[in-house]
Design a protein around this motif. Structure first.
Motif, PDB file in Angstrom:
ATOM      1  N   ILE A   1       0.870  -1.180   0.000  1.00  0.00           N
ATOM      2  CA  ILE A   1       0.000   0.000   0.000  1.00  0.00           C
ATOM      3  C   ILE A   1       0.905   1.226   0.000  1.00  0.00           C
ATOM      4  O   ILE A   1       1.821   1.329   0.821  1.00  0.00           O
ATOM      5  CB  ILE A   1      -0.924   0.025   1.228  1.00  0.00           C
ATOM      6  CG1 ILE A   1      -1.933  -1.109   1.165  1.00  0.00           C
ATOM      7  CG2 ILE A   1      -1.642   1.361   1.326  1.00  0.00           C
ATOM      8  CD1 ILE A   1      -2.880  -1.161   2.342  1.00  0.00           C
ATOM      9  N   LEU A   2       0.652   2.140  -0.926  1.00  0.00           N
ATOM     10  CA  LEU A   2       1.464   3.342  -1.034  1.00  0.00           C
ATOM     11  C   LEU A   2       0.765   4.571  -0.458  1.00  0.00           C
ATOM     12  O   LEU A   2       1.432   5.512  -0.028  1.00  0.00           O
ATOM     13  CB  LEU A   2       1.803   3.601  -2.503  1.00  0.00           C
ATOM     14  CG  LEU A   2       2.517   2.445  -3.209  1.00  0.00           C
ATOM     15  CD1 LEU A   2       2.527   2.655  -4.700  1.00  0.00           C
ATOM     16  CD2 LEU A   2       3.918   2.306  -2.669  1.00  0.00           C
TER      17      LEU A   2
ATOM     18  N   GLY B   1       4.314  11.837  -4.493  1.00  0.00           N
ATOM     19  CA  GLY B   1       3.265  12.183  -3.525  1.00  0.00           C
ATOM     20  C   GLY B   1       2.229  13.118  -4.116  1.00  0.00           C
ATOM     21  O   GLY B   1       1.025  12.960  -3.892  1.00  0.00           O
ATOM     22  N   GLU B   2       2.689  14.114  -4.900  1.00  0.00           N
ATOM     23  CA  GLU B   2       1.758  15.041  -5.555  1.00  0.00           C
ATOM     24  C   GLU B   2       0.904  14.315  -6.591  1.00  0.00           C
ATOM     25  O   GLU B   2      -0.298  14.575  -6.707  1.00  0.00           O
ATOM     26  CB  GLU B   2       2.536  16.186  -6.209  1.00  0.00           C
ATOM     27  CG  GLU B   2       3.143  17.144  -5.199  1.00  0.00           C
ATOM     28  CD  GLU B   2       4.077  18.162  -5.846  1.00  0.00           C
ATOM     29  OE1 GLU B   2       4.272  18.126  -7.083  1.00  0.00           O
ATOM     30  OE2 GLU B   2       4.605  18.999  -5.095  1.00  0.00           O
ATOM     31  N   PHE B   3       1.521  13.401  -7.345  1.00  0.00           N
ATOM     32  CA  PHE B   3       0.771  12.608  -8.316  1.00  0.00           C
ATOM     33  C   PHE B   3      -0.329  11.810  -7.622  1.00  0.00           C
ATOM     34  O   PHE B   3      -1.470  11.760  -8.082  1.00  0.00           O
ATOM     35  CB  PHE B   3       1.716  11.663  -9.072  1.00  0.00           C
ATOM     36  CG  PHE B   3       1.020  10.512  -9.742  1.00  0.00           C
ATOM     37  CD1 PHE B   3       0.319  10.698 -10.923  1.00  0.00           C
ATOM     38  CD2 PHE B   3       1.049   9.238  -9.188  1.00  0.00           C
ATOM     39  CE1 PHE B   3      -0.326   9.633 -11.530  1.00  0.00           C
ATOM     40  CE2 PHE B   3       0.413   8.180  -9.791  1.00  0.00           C
ATOM     41  CZ  PHE B   3      -0.279   8.384 -10.967  1.00  0.00           C
ATOM     42  N   MET B   4       0.021  11.194  -6.489  1.00  0.00           N
ATOM     43  CA  MET B   4      -0.961  10.391  -5.759  1.00  0.00           C
ATOM     44  C   MET B   4      -2.119  11.252  -5.267  1.00  0.00           C
ATOM     45  O   MET B   4      -3.282  10.864  -5.376  1.00  0.00           O
ATOM     46  CB  MET B   4      -0.289   9.674  -4.588  1.00  0.00           C
ATOM     47  CG  MET B   4       0.626   8.569  -5.004  1.00  0.00           C
ATOM     48  SD  MET B   4       1.380   7.784  -3.594  1.00  0.00           S
ATOM     49  CE  MET B   4       2.354   6.534  -4.386  1.00  0.00           C
ATOM     50  N   SER B   5      -1.814  12.430  -4.726  1.00  0.00           N
ATOM     51  CA  SER B   5      -2.871  13.330  -4.244  1.00  0.00           C
ATOM     52  C   SER B   5      -3.763  13.787  -5.389  1.00  0.00           C
ATOM     53  O   SER B   5      -4.994  13.769  -5.277  1.00  0.00           O
ATOM     54  CB  SER B   5      -2.266  14.546  -3.545  1.00  0.00           C
ATOM     55  OG  SER B   5      -1.620  14.157  -2.366  1.00  0.00           O
TER      56      SER B   5
ATOM     57  N   TYR C   1      -0.165   0.742 -10.798  1.00  0.00           N
ATOM     58  CA  TYR C   1      -0.883   1.046  -9.566  1.00  0.00           C
ATOM     59  C   TYR C   1      -2.366   0.709  -9.708  1.00  0.00           C
ATOM     60  O   TYR C   1      -2.918   0.730 -10.800  1.00  0.00           O
ATOM     61  CB  TYR C   1      -0.781   2.540  -9.213  1.00  0.00           C
ATOM     62  CG  TYR C   1       0.627   3.045  -9.132  1.00  0.00           C
ATOM     63  CD1 TYR C   1       1.457   2.685  -8.081  1.00  0.00           C
ATOM     64  CD2 TYR C   1       1.142   3.875 -10.115  1.00  0.00           C
ATOM     65  CE1 TYR C   1       2.759   3.143  -8.003  1.00  0.00           C
ATOM     66  CE2 TYR C   1       2.438   4.338 -10.043  1.00  0.00           C
ATOM     67  CZ  TYR C   1       3.243   3.974  -8.993  1.00  0.00           C
ATOM     68  OH  TYR C   1       4.531   4.424  -8.917  1.00  0.00           O
ATOM     69  N   THR C   2      -2.988   0.413  -8.578  1.00  0.00           N
ATOM     70  CA  THR C   2      -4.436   0.247  -8.537  1.00  0.00           C
ATOM     71  C   THR C   2      -4.979   1.209  -7.490  1.00  0.00           C
ATOM     72  O   THR C   2      -4.489   1.250  -6.363  1.00  0.00           O
ATOM     73  CB  THR C   2      -4.822  -1.200  -8.179  1.00  0.00           C
ATOM     74  OG1 THR C   2      -4.253  -2.082  -9.140  1.00  0.00           O
ATOM     75  CG2 THR C   2      -6.328  -1.369  -8.181  1.00  0.00           C
ATOM     76  N   PHE C   3      -5.981   1.983  -7.883  1.00  0.00           N
ATOM     77  CA  PHE C   3      -6.645   2.920  -6.984  1.00  0.00           C
ATOM     78  C   PHE C   3      -7.953   2.276  -6.545  1.00  0.00           C
ATOM     79  O   PHE C   3      -8.840   2.042  -7.365  1.00  0.00           O
ATOM     80  CB  PHE C   3      -6.933   4.241  -7.701  1.00  0.00           C
ATOM     81  CG  PHE C   3      -5.700   5.037  -8.020  1.00  0.00           C
ATOM     82  CD1 PHE C   3      -5.391   6.159  -7.295  1.00  0.00           C
ATOM     83  CD2 PHE C   3      -4.839   4.650  -9.033  1.00  0.00           C
ATOM     84  CE1 PHE C   3      -4.251   6.911  -7.575  1.00  0.00           C
ATOM     85  CE2 PHE C   3      -3.699   5.366  -9.325  1.00  0.00           C
ATOM     86  CZ  PHE C   3      -3.406   6.503  -8.596  1.00  0.00           C
ATOM     87  N   HIS C   4      -8.060   1.969  -5.260  1.00  0.00           N
ATOM     88  CA  HIS C   4      -9.280   1.399  -4.703  1.00  0.00           C
ATOM     89  C   HIS C   4     -10.059   2.561  -4.093  1.00  0.00           C
ATOM     90  O   HIS C   4      -9.515   3.309  -3.272  1.00  0.00           O
ATOM     91  CB  HIS C   4      -8.954   0.365  -3.625  1.00  0.00           C
ATOM     92  CG  HIS C   4      -7.990  -0.687  -4.080  1.00  0.00           C
ATOM     93  ND1 HIS C   4      -8.379  -1.778  -4.820  1.00  0.00           N
ATOM     94  CD2 HIS C   4      -6.655  -0.807  -3.917  1.00  0.00           C
ATOM     95  CE1 HIS C   4      -7.323  -2.531  -5.070  1.00  0.00           C
ATOM     96  NE2 HIS C   4      -6.264  -1.962  -4.534  1.00  0.00           N
TER      97      HIS C   4
ATOM     98  N   GLY D   1     -12.951   7.270   0.476  1.00  0.00           N
ATOM     99  CA  GLY D   1     -11.658   6.720   0.884  1.00  0.00           C
ATOM    100  C   GLY D   1     -10.947   6.191  -0.342  1.00  0.00           C
ATOM    101  O   GLY D   1     -11.561   5.575  -1.209  1.00  0.00           O
ATOM    102  N   ILE D   2      -9.642   6.475  -0.420  1.00  0.00           N
ATOM    103  CA  ILE D   2      -8.835   6.027  -1.551  1.00  0.00           C
ATOM    104  C   ILE D   2      -7.617   5.292  -1.014  1.00  0.00           C
ATOM    105  O   ILE D   2      -6.946   5.775  -0.104  1.00  0.00           O
ATOM    106  CB  ILE D   2      -8.353   7.215  -2.414  1.00  0.00           C
ATOM    107  CG1 ILE D   2      -9.515   8.091  -2.882  1.00  0.00           C
ATOM    108  CG2 ILE D   2      -7.503   6.735  -3.582  1.00  0.00           C
ATOM    109  CD1 ILE D   2     -10.381   7.481  -3.952  1.00  0.00           C
ATOM    110  N   ILE D   3      -7.339   4.128  -1.588  1.00  0.00           N
ATOM    111  CA  ILE D   3      -6.104   3.401  -1.306  1.00  0.00           C
ATOM    112  C   ILE D   3      -5.399   3.195  -2.636  1.00  0.00           C
ATOM    113  O   ILE D   3      -6.002   2.737  -3.599  1.00  0.00           O
ATOM    114  CB  ILE D   3      -6.371   2.037  -0.643  1.00  0.00           C
ATOM    115  CG1 ILE D   3      -6.895   2.227   0.773  1.00  0.00           C
ATOM    116  CG2 ILE D   3      -5.107   1.183  -0.634  1.00  0.00           C
ATOM    117  CD1 ILE D   3      -7.202   0.937   1.510  1.00  0.00           C
ATOM    118  N   ILE D   4      -4.113   3.559  -2.668  1.00  0.00           N
ATOM    119  CA  ILE D   4      -3.292   3.295  -3.849  1.00  0.00           C
ATOM    120  C   ILE D   4      -2.341   2.161  -3.478  1.00  0.00           C
ATOM    121  O   ILE D   4      -1.625   2.246  -2.478  1.00  0.00           O
ATOM    122  CB  ILE D   4      -2.494   4.537  -4.282  1.00  0.00           C
ATOM    123  CG1 ILE D   4      -3.438   5.710  -4.572  1.00  0.00           C
ATOM    124  CG2 ILE D   4      -1.640   4.221  -5.508  1.00  0.00           C
ATOM    125  CD1 ILE D   4      -2.728   7.016  -4.869  1.00  0.00           C
ATOM    126  N   SER D   5      -2.369   1.126  -4.292  1.00  0.00           N
ATOM    127  CA  SER D   5      -1.513  -0.037  -4.032  1.00  0.00           C
ATOM    128  C   SER D   5      -0.919  -0.508  -5.349  1.00  0.00           C
ATOM    129  O   SER D   5      -1.285  -0.025  -6.420  1.00  0.00           O
ATOM    130  CB  SER D   5      -2.329  -1.156  -3.387  1.00  0.00           C
ATOM    131  OG  SER D   5      -3.279  -1.647  -4.308  1.00  0.00           O
TER     132      SER D   5
END
Length: 197
Positions: free
Chosen positions: A3-4, A37-41, A64-67, A77-81
């Motif tokens: 999990i990232l 980190g900015e890309f993820m946000s 990556y998978t965005f749940h 809620g978002i989880i990036i894994s």
């Protein structure tokens, strides 16, 4: 499996606002951590905006998978894994996180203002759920079942090998028995012609 990013965003209006987030960027070099980190946000905000209340979805982007899981209270809620991380565990974690977040912060606490809501439990969850097998009881049971299945297969194979060895021994003993009978009859014939007076 990793999990990232775990984040909770307000998504009732556009643009979505990140209320709290936790990242694990240890696998990236120090020079790229900020941009990753900015890309993820940014991508999390986009996914949160496109997730309707009550909807769960998985979005794949490169490796990556965005749940995502959006609630009717106006949060998502978002989880990036990575892609190997099981979606079932990610969505269970999202449900748990959102329940705890909404218990701590009612809708009035985050609606309207663009303020952050500190939620230190995210740091614990991002560490605990790095290994989904330890965090999810279903995966733990599945792993134990797989291990038991392997042991059973090995046991069955050894029993079958033993059965083949026993069959081989029975065949050899039958052969020896037939040879000994033949030897007996031939010895009897030989002894019958030469009788001692």
């Amino acid at each position: 499996m990793k999990i990232l990013y775990i984040g909770i965003l307000r998504n009732e209006e556009k643009p979505a606002i990140e209320l709290c987030a936790e990242r694990d960027l240890s696998s990236y070099s120090r020079f790229t951590r900020t941009s990753v980190g900015e890309f993820m946000s940014l991508f999390s905000k986009t996914v949160a905006e496109r997730t309707r209340p009550g909807q769960r979805q998985d979005v794949e982007e490169q490796s990556y998978t965005f749940h995502a899981y959006a609630r009717s209270e106006g949060v998502a809620g978002i989880i990036i894994s990575d892609q190997e991380y099981p979606a079932l565990v990610a969505h269970q974690l999202l449900g748990k996180i959102l329940d705890e977040f909404l218990a701590k912060y009612p809708r009035s606490a985050f609606s309207g203002a663009a303020k952050e809501c500190p939620f230190p439990a995210l740091k614990e969850y991002i560490v605990k759920y790095q290994d989904p097998g330890q965090a999810d009881s279903i995966m733990k049971i599945q792993k134990e079942l797989d291990e038991t299945k392997i042991v059973l297969h090995k046991t069955i194979e050894s029993v079958l090998e033993r059965g083949e060895k026993i069959d081989s021994l029975v065949a050899k003993s039958d052969g020896l028995s037939a040879q000994s009978k033949m030897f007996y009859t031939q010895a009897k014939k030989q002894n019958s012609c030469c009788s001692v007076m």
